[in-house]
Design an enzyme around this catalytic site. Structure first.
Site, PDB file in Angstrom:
ATOM      1  N   GLU A   1      40.502   8.533  18.112  1.00 21.02           N
ATOM      2  CA  GLU A   1      41.110   9.383  19.141  1.00 21.02           C
ATOM      3  C   GLU A   1      40.401   9.212  20.472  1.00 21.02           C
ATOM      4  O   GLU A   1      41.047   9.070  21.505  1.00 21.02           O
ATOM      5  CB  GLU A   1      41.080  10.846  18.694  1.00 21.02           C
ATOM      6  CG  GLU A   1      41.640  11.826  19.694  1.00 21.02           C
ATOM      7  CD  GLU A   1      43.129  11.668  19.956  1.00 21.02           C
ATOM      8  OE1 GLU A   1      43.589  12.136  21.015  1.00 21.02           O
ATOM      9  OE2 GLU A   1      43.853  11.086  19.123  1.00 21.02           O
TER      10      GLU A   1
ATOM     11  N   GLY B   1      24.916  -1.113  24.572  1.00 16.81           N
ATOM     12  CA  GLY B   1      25.282  -1.393  23.188  1.00 16.81           C
ATOM     13  C   GLY B   1      25.730  -0.172  22.401  1.00 16.81           C
ATOM     14  O   GLY B   1      26.038  -0.282  21.218  1.00 16.81           O
ATOM     15  N   ILE B   2      25.783   0.981  23.054  1.00 17.79           N
ATOM     16  CA  ILE B   2      26.149   2.214  22.354  1.00 17.79           C
ATOM     17  C   ILE B   2      27.604   2.178  21.889  1.00 17.79           C
ATOM     18  O   ILE B   2      27.907   2.484  20.733  1.00 17.79           O
ATOM     19  CB  ILE B   2      25.882   3.448  23.244  1.00 17.79           C
ATOM     20  CG1 ILE B   2      24.382   3.562  23.529  1.00 17.79           C
ATOM     21  CG2 ILE B   2      26.418   4.720  22.596  1.00 17.79           C
ATOM     22  CD1 ILE B   2      24.033   4.555  24.623  1.00 17.79           C
ATOM     23  N   GLY B   3      28.520   1.819  22.779  1.00 19.78           N
ATOM     24  CA  GLY B   3      29.937   1.760  22.416  1.00 19.78           C
ATOM     25  C   GLY B   3      30.185   0.795  21.274  1.00 19.78           C
ATOM     26  O   GLY B   3      30.928   1.108  20.339  1.00 19.78           O
TER      27      GLY B   3
ATOM     28  N   VAL C   1      31.000   6.956  26.212  1.00 17.84           N
ATOM     29  CA  VAL C   1      29.573   6.803  26.451  1.00 17.84           C
ATOM     30  C   VAL C   1      29.320   7.273  27.877  1.00 17.84           C
ATOM     31  O   VAL C   1      30.060   6.894  28.798  1.00 17.84           O
ATOM     32  CB  VAL C   1      29.120   5.341  26.263  1.00 17.84           C
ATOM     33  CG1 VAL C   1      27.657   5.164  26.644  1.00 17.84           C
ATOM     34  CG2 VAL C   1      29.365   4.887  24.825  1.00 17.84           C
TER      35      VAL C   1
ATOM     36  N   GLY D   1      26.786  -0.299  28.704  1.00 20.79           N
ATOM     37  CA  GLY D   1      26.148  -1.608  28.745  1.00 20.79           C
ATOM     38  C   GLY D   1      24.888  -1.674  27.904  1.00 20.79           C
ATOM     39  O   GLY D   1      24.219  -2.703  27.862  1.00 20.79           O
TER      40      GLY D   1
ATOM     41  N   ASN E   1      42.143   1.459  32.727  1.00 23.98           N
ATOM     42  CA  ASN E   1      40.740   1.372  32.317  1.00 23.98           C
ATOM     43  C   ASN E   1      40.378  -0.067  31.935  1.00 23.98           C
ATOM     44  O   ASN E   1      40.149  -0.387  30.770  1.00 23.98           O
ATOM     45  CB  ASN E   1      40.471   2.350  31.166  1.00 23.98           C
ATOM     46  CG  ASN E   1      39.006   2.551  30.912  1.00 23.98           C
ATOM     47  OD1 ASN E   1      38.158   1.791  31.377  1.00 23.98           O
ATOM     48  ND2 ASN E   1      38.684   3.579  30.148  1.00 23.98           N
TER      49      ASN E   1
ATOM     50  N   GLU F   1      38.470  10.284  32.799  1.00 20.24           N
ATOM     51  CA  GLU F   1      39.882   9.916  32.677  1.00 20.24           C
ATOM     52  C   GLU F   1      40.781  10.688  33.637  1.00 20.24           C
ATOM     53  O   GLU F   1      41.997  10.548  33.590  1.00 20.24           O
ATOM     54  CB  GLU F   1      40.356  10.115  31.228  1.00 20.24           C
ATOM     55  CG  GLU F   1      39.747   9.115  30.275  1.00 20.24           C
ATOM     56  CD  GLU F   1      40.293   9.212  28.864  1.00 20.24           C
ATOM     57  OE1 GLU F   1      40.908  10.247  28.506  1.00 20.24           O
ATOM     58  OE2 GLU F   1      40.095   8.252  28.113  1.00 20.24           O
TER      59      GLU F   1
ATOM     60  N   TYR G   1      37.225  -3.977  24.520  1.00 22.73           N
ATOM     61  CA  TYR G   1      37.944  -3.998  23.249  1.00 22.73           C
ATOM     62  C   TYR G   1      38.437  -5.405  22.910  1.00 22.73           C
ATOM     63  O   TYR G   1      38.346  -5.843  21.767  1.00 22.73           O
ATOM     64  CB  TYR G   1      39.115  -3.017  23.266  1.00 22.73           C
ATOM     65  CG  TYR G   1      38.695  -1.574  23.414  1.00 22.73           C
ATOM     66  CD1 TYR G   1      37.566  -1.068  22.787  1.00 22.73           C
ATOM     67  CD2 TYR G   1      39.440  -0.691  24.194  1.00 22.73           C
ATOM     68  CE1 TYR G   1      37.176   0.252  22.917  1.00 22.73           C
ATOM     69  CE2 TYR G   1      39.065   0.634  24.328  1.00 22.73           C
ATOM     70  CZ  TYR G   1      37.930   1.102  23.694  1.00 22.73           C
ATOM     71  OH  TYR G   1      37.557   2.409  23.827  1.00 22.73           O
TER      72      TYR G   1
END
Length: 167
Positions: free
Chosen positions: A92, A104-106, A96, A102, A133, A31, A140
């Site tokens: 918050e 599938g973790i998020g 990943v 990519g 972003n 970030e 999302y």
């Protein structure tokens, strides 16, 4: 990046503090905010695992034999909505490691957060995302999340808080 990685989502424990801080620092690099990180293991211990707990965290833990111990995390807490009369789960940070995006973790982290919010009878799940972003924004939106474009986030930092408090 391997699409075939083995991981599980679990609640973070006090022993995970070094891993959480490592992932937070990785997030801050992504970030472009590394210069703002003042968190320490001691502060995470006090505020997440002490007598007064201000946050909880989920970890995406590697269950395979290669790669890092944890692939990502989600740090969250509960607030309250005066309009719904119910608690809200506030995410918050979700992060990943770039080489595992990519996989599938998020999405699995968000699914587990939704389960927690549902069990706690939350009226909302909310989070912020930096406007540049685009990959996160697309992700999302693909889950059904809607941007709150009419809202502006305000922030006071410690010096302003101290001044406003008259200290």
């Amino acid at each position: 990046m391997s699409q075939d990685i083995s991981f599980r989502i679990r609640q973070a424990e006090e022993a995970d503090i070094p891993q959480i801080l490592y992932l937070v620092k990785e997030l801050s690099e992504y970030e472009r905010l590394r210069h703002t990180v003042t968190a320490s293991e001691e502060l995470y211990r006090k505020n997440g695992f002490g007598p007064e707990r201000f946050f909880s965290a989920l970890l995406a833990e590697n269950t395979g034999s290669e790669g890092p111990q944890n692939f990502g995390f989600a740090l969250y807490f509960f607030s309250f909505s005066t309009f719904t009369g119910k608690p809200s789960l506030y995410l918050e940070d979700l992060f990943v490691l770039p080489e595992y995006r990519g996989s599938g973790i998020g999405k699995r982290l968000l699914v587990e957060l939704a389960r927690i919010a549902h069990r706690k009878d939350c009226g909302r799940m909310e989070w912020s995302v930096l406007d540049w972003n685009e990959p996160a924004i697309r992700f999302y939106k693909s889950l059904g999340a809607k941007p709150m474009d009419e809202w502006t986030v305000f922030r006071l930092t410690e010096p302003e808080i101290k001044e406003l408090a008259g200290e």
